[in-house]
Design an enzyme around this catalytic site. Structure first.
Site, PDB file in Angstrom:
ATOM      1  N   ARG A 148      -6.780  -4.530  17.049  1.00  0.00           N
ATOM      2  CA  ARG A 148      -5.713  -4.415  17.966  1.00  0.00           C
ATOM      3  C   ARG A 148      -5.698  -2.828  18.191  1.00  0.00           C
ATOM      4  O   ARG A 148      -5.390  -1.913  17.320  1.00  0.00           O
ATOM      5  CB  ARG A 148      -4.509  -4.574  17.150  1.00  0.00           C
ATOM      6  CG  ARG A 148      -4.364  -6.143  16.896  1.00  0.00           C
ATOM      7  CD  ARG A 148      -3.941  -6.975  18.353  1.00  0.00           C
ATOM      8  NE  ARG A 148      -4.135  -8.477  17.923  1.00  0.00           N
ATOM      9  CZ  ARG A 148      -3.260  -9.201  17.233  1.00  0.00           C
ATOM     10  NH1 ARG A 148      -1.859  -8.781  17.002  1.00  0.00           N
ATOM     11  NH2 ARG A 148      -3.683 -10.643  16.963  1.00  0.00           N
TER      12      ARG A 148
ATOM     13  N   GLU B 209      -3.546  -0.625  19.042  1.00  0.00           N
ATOM     14  CA  GLU B 209      -2.078  -0.227  18.960  1.00  0.00           C
ATOM     15  C   GLU B 209      -1.920   0.985  18.273  1.00  0.00           C
ATOM     16  O   GLU B 209      -2.288   1.006  17.198  1.00  0.00           O
ATOM     17  CB  GLU B 209      -1.162  -1.388  18.104  1.00  0.00           C
ATOM     18  CG  GLU B 209      -1.158  -2.619  18.917  1.00  0.00           C
ATOM     19  CD  GLU B 209      -0.614  -3.872  18.121  1.00  0.00           C
ATOM     20  OE1 GLU B 209       0.381  -3.508  17.473  1.00  0.00           O
ATOM     21  OE2 GLU B 209      -0.449  -4.939  18.530  1.00  0.00           O
TER      22      GLU B 209
ATOM     23  N   ARG C 104       3.084  -1.219   7.960  1.00  0.00           N
ATOM     24  CA  ARG C 104       2.491  -2.742   8.198  1.00  0.00           C
ATOM     25  C   ARG C 104       1.542  -3.089   9.226  1.00  0.00           C
ATOM     26  O   ARG C 104       1.152  -4.117   9.299  1.00  0.00           O
ATOM     27  CB  ARG C 104       3.826  -3.677   8.239  1.00  0.00           C
ATOM     28  CG  ARG C 104       4.475  -3.764   9.581  1.00  0.00           C
ATOM     29  CD  ARG C 104       5.912  -4.434   9.651  1.00  0.00           C
ATOM     30  NE  ARG C 104       6.348  -4.665  10.808  1.00  0.00           N
ATOM     31  CZ  ARG C 104       6.688  -5.734  11.394  1.00  0.00           C
ATOM     32  NH1 ARG C 104       6.778  -6.665  10.555  1.00  0.00           N
ATOM     33  NH2 ARG C 104       7.110  -6.048  12.638  1.00  0.00           N
ATOM     34  N   HIS C 105       0.884  -1.725   9.994  1.00  0.00           N
ATOM     35  CA  HIS C 105       0.256  -2.340  11.175  1.00  0.00           C
ATOM     36  C   HIS C 105      -1.095  -1.564  10.699  1.00  0.00           C
ATOM     37  O   HIS C 105      -1.374  -0.700  10.212  1.00  0.00           O
ATOM     38  CB  HIS C 105       0.660  -1.618  12.374  1.00  0.00           C
ATOM     39  CG  HIS C 105       1.883  -2.513  12.760  1.00  0.00           C
ATOM     40  ND1 HIS C 105       2.951  -2.051  12.687  1.00  0.00           N
ATOM     41  CD2 HIS C 105       1.853  -3.653  13.697  1.00  0.00           C
ATOM     42  CE1 HIS C 105       3.817  -2.915  13.525  1.00  0.00           C
ATOM     43  NE2 HIS C 105       3.086  -4.118  13.993  1.00  0.00           N
TER      44      HIS C 105
ATOM     45  N   GLU D 240       6.986 -10.624   9.341  1.00  0.00           N
ATOM     46  CA  GLU D 240       6.193 -11.713   9.813  1.00  0.00           C
ATOM     47  C   GLU D 240       4.588 -11.878   9.053  1.00  0.00           C
ATOM     48  O   GLU D 240       4.090 -10.651   8.932  1.00  0.00           O
ATOM     49  CB  GLU D 240       6.234 -11.528  10.978  1.00  0.00           C
ATOM     50  CG  GLU D 240       5.083 -12.487  12.088  1.00  0.00           C
ATOM     51  CD  GLU D 240       4.546 -11.716  13.175  1.00  0.00           C
ATOM     52  OE1 GLU D 240       3.377 -12.265  13.561  1.00  0.00           O
ATOM     53  OE2 GLU D 240       5.364 -11.003  13.929  1.00  0.00           O
TER      54      GLU D 240
ATOM     55  N   SER E 188       2.089 -16.125  13.107  1.00  0.00           N
ATOM     56  CA  SER E 188       2.559 -16.232  14.306  1.00  0.00           C
ATOM     57  C   SER E 188       1.907 -17.470  15.050  1.00  0.00           C
ATOM     58  O   SER E 188       0.791 -17.489  15.115  1.00  0.00           O
ATOM     59  CB  SER E 188       2.768 -15.344  15.281  1.00  0.00           C
ATOM     60  OG  SER E 188       3.198 -15.424  16.720  1.00  0.00           O
TER      61      SER E 188
END
Length: 606
Positions: free
Chosen positions: A378, A380, A386-387, A529, A532
């Site tokens: 990712r 991002e 948490r990423h 989360e 998903s």
């Protein structure tokens, strides 16, 4: 007059003209042509004569040989000879003393290094030259029943301390440690004691000794009820660089509880108790050392078990493990946050998920139930707790008969199986993590608590938080909802379904009762989360319609859409973030603690 002399005369005249012009302070433009003519003549002079124009070089005056002095008298000769003899004797004595000093120092070094000794010293390089009949004992297997037996162990020197004529050394291997002791005796020399005591921490050693049972348990070791009385001690690999931190500091329990949400800057706060602790960035810069701590050894053994239990449960349910490409054209889910690259002149990217391929295999290729564990990328620029830019995805996809609740049941059973398995099979690892990073055991229901997205939004509004039924949940609201659910239902683990269609990927099946909603779901641990998923669209026309709504070029997903044109099973599935599951199950405050070698926007090494 020769040609060379004529040229020299002209050069001299031109030089005089230039000197006069300079003395009269005439502008350079006036005498510069004269200079050019003179330089041309100098070049011609060299061509004609073979020499540069100018005055001849002065010859250096030859040094006159010194008049030989008369030789020394016989008396002076004797005196000089005596003086030279004494000087030679003095130099010889100094040399002998120096050589003797070097010999003693060399012998001392060799003695302290165990050279020529059988019971201590540095071993030869382990180069797979031969195999001995040595029987190795794991530190974890050392127990009182072995008292009186000789054992051979290998591990890292965790700590060592001298006490009088003895030394105590804590030897660590993976999760386990044992105290070894050595006191001066007929078999154990003073040099051996010094060798053991001065060996750098984290050096790898082989220890041979007799298992004994101490009068009091050894609190600093995992094998508290035994000690090893050392008879042989050899270093296999010596620490040869300064340690960036002490392992004792790296193993020290946390002081207070960090938040597990929000921005991560890498800045460290001083411990309130004044004790030294190793910061996260220093740990990650030296990850190979950081991973040696018992807590980290346990975290990643637990993570390994999560992967094992994931496979074990799904294989029992008839799932097939697949391996999908991570180099793809376009973006996995139509997003823009991908790592783009050139693929032999074609645009490509690293896969954001195995989504499209796992659908092809489950719904279109006849496998019906598939799963995969692999890297997910990712792009991002999210510097949070948490990423990650690369993490391990645990994905599954399955054909359904009537309702996507069939998928939810599989996920519910899967997580309960994983949680039960960790609590049963990783008891010692969980306790080792808890020693350094205290956490509460995860609470979960059987079956897993299910609430709708609308119900979750209502719970937030009842708690005084503004949350619309058709808006996506913020991280802050997710965390708050987790707290509300725990208080109301006594569980840290739950899932919500029927998310707004506008916040889900293009391939998500719309809800038949409300076109603004979707047949999708998220699972949560401690308000964050970890999964998903959804029922997927299996009709190509509807896939294209939803792709257009997301402004996704159809040519980018042509092969994906075409795979549904020859009959496709209704299906659904989801993707799990392994590192986040481990982080939240163990109540860790930062996902970097559950990633082997984390990759975030600011870190790409080691």
């Amino acid at each position: 007059m020769s040609e060379g002399e004529e040229i020299a005369t002209k050069i001299a005249a031109l030089g005089a003209d230039i000197a006069a012009a300079k003395k009269a302070e005439k502008p350079k433009e006036e005498w510069e042509p004269i200079l050019k003519e003179m330089l041309d003549l100098k070049a011609k002079y060299k061509e004609v004569t073979g020499n540069d124009y100018g005055p001849p070089k002065k010859e250096k005056a030859k040094k006159q040989p010194e008049q030989q002095s008369q030789g020394p008298s016989e008396k002076n000769k004797e005196k000089n000879a005596e003086k030279a003899r004494k000087k030679a004797e003095k130099e010889a004595k100094k040399k002998a003393q120096r050589e003797e000093r070097e010999r003693r120092e060399r012998e001392k070094r060799d003695r302290l290094a165990g050279v020529g000794q059988n019971n201590f010293g540095d071993t030869k390089l382990v180069q797979s030259h031969h195999v001995t009949d040595t029987v190795w004992t794991g530190i974890q297997d050392l127990e009182p029943s072995l008292a009186g037996q000789s054992v051979t162990i290998r591990g890292h020197v965790h700590t060592s301390r001298s006490v009088g004529k003895g030394v105590f050394v804590l030897v660590r291997s993976a999760l386990y440690s044992v105290q070894a002791v050595c006191f001066e005796s007929e078999e154990v020399s003073k040099d051996m004691i010094k060798y053991v005591a001065t060996l750098p921490s984290e050096s790898v050693v082989d220890v041979v000794g007799t298992v004994t049972v101490p009068d009091q348990p050894v609190d600093s070791a995992t094998q508290k009820l035994v000690e090893i009385s050392i008879t042989k001690f050899h270093c296999v690999s010596k620490t040869c660089a300064p340690m960036p931190f002490l392992m004792e500091d790296a193993c020290r329990p946390d002081c207070g509880k960090e938040t597990d949400v929000g921005e991560y800057t890498g800045e460290e706060k001083a411990s309130e108790d004044g004790l030294v602790r190793v910061g996260q960035e220093v740990r990650l810069d030296n990850r190979w050392l950081d991973l040696r701590t018992p807590a980290n050894q346990s975290i990643f053994r637990i993570e390994s078990m999560v992967g094992h239990l994931f496979r074990e449960n799904l294989m029992k349910k008839g799932f097939v493990e697949i391996h999908t490409p991570k180099l793809i054209g376009g973006a996995s889910e139509g997003g823009s946050e991908v790592f783009k690259l050139d693929y032999f002149g074609q645009e490509a990217c690293l896969a954001m998920s195995p989504q499209l391929h796992k659908q092809m295999t489950a719904a279109c290729s006849g496998f019906e139930r598939v799963f995969e564990t692999g890297p997910v990328f990712r792009a991002e620029n999210s510097n949070t707790r948490r990423h990650l830019c690369e993490f391990t995805g645990m994905d599954l996809e399955m054909a359904i008969h009537e309702h996507y609740d069939e998928v939810l049941e599989v996920f519910s059973d899967l997580f309960i199986y994983i949680f039960d398995g960790l609590n049963e099979r990783c008891k010692s690892e969980l306790e080792r993590v808890r020693e350094q990073h205290p956490f509460e055991d995860l609470k979960y229901c059987r079956p897993t608590l299910k609430i709708s997205y609308a119900e979750g939004c209502k719970l937030l509004r009842e708690a005084g938080i503004d949350q619309d039924d058709y808006e996506d949940l913020s991280t802050k609201n997710e965390k708050k909802l987790g707290e509300i659910v725990r208080e109301k239902y006594d569980t840290d683990f739950f899932f919500m379904d029927k998310y707004p269609l506008a916040v889900r990927p293009f391939y998500t099946m719309p809800c038949p009762e409300n076109p603004k909603l979707s047949n999708s779901f998220d699972f949560f641990i401690r308000g964050q989360e970890i999964l998903s998923g959804a029922q997927r669209i299996h009709e190509p026309d509807l896939i294209e319609e939803r792709a257009k709504a997301w402004d996704i070029p159809l040519e980018d997903i042509k092969s994906y859409v075409d795979s549904f044109r020859h009959g496709a099973m209704p299906h659904g599935g989801g993707g799990i973030g392994l590192e986040r599951v481990v982080m939240l199950f163990l109540g860790l405050p930062n996902i970097r603690k559950s990633a082997w070698f984390p990759r975030d926007p600011k870190r790409i090494a080691p």
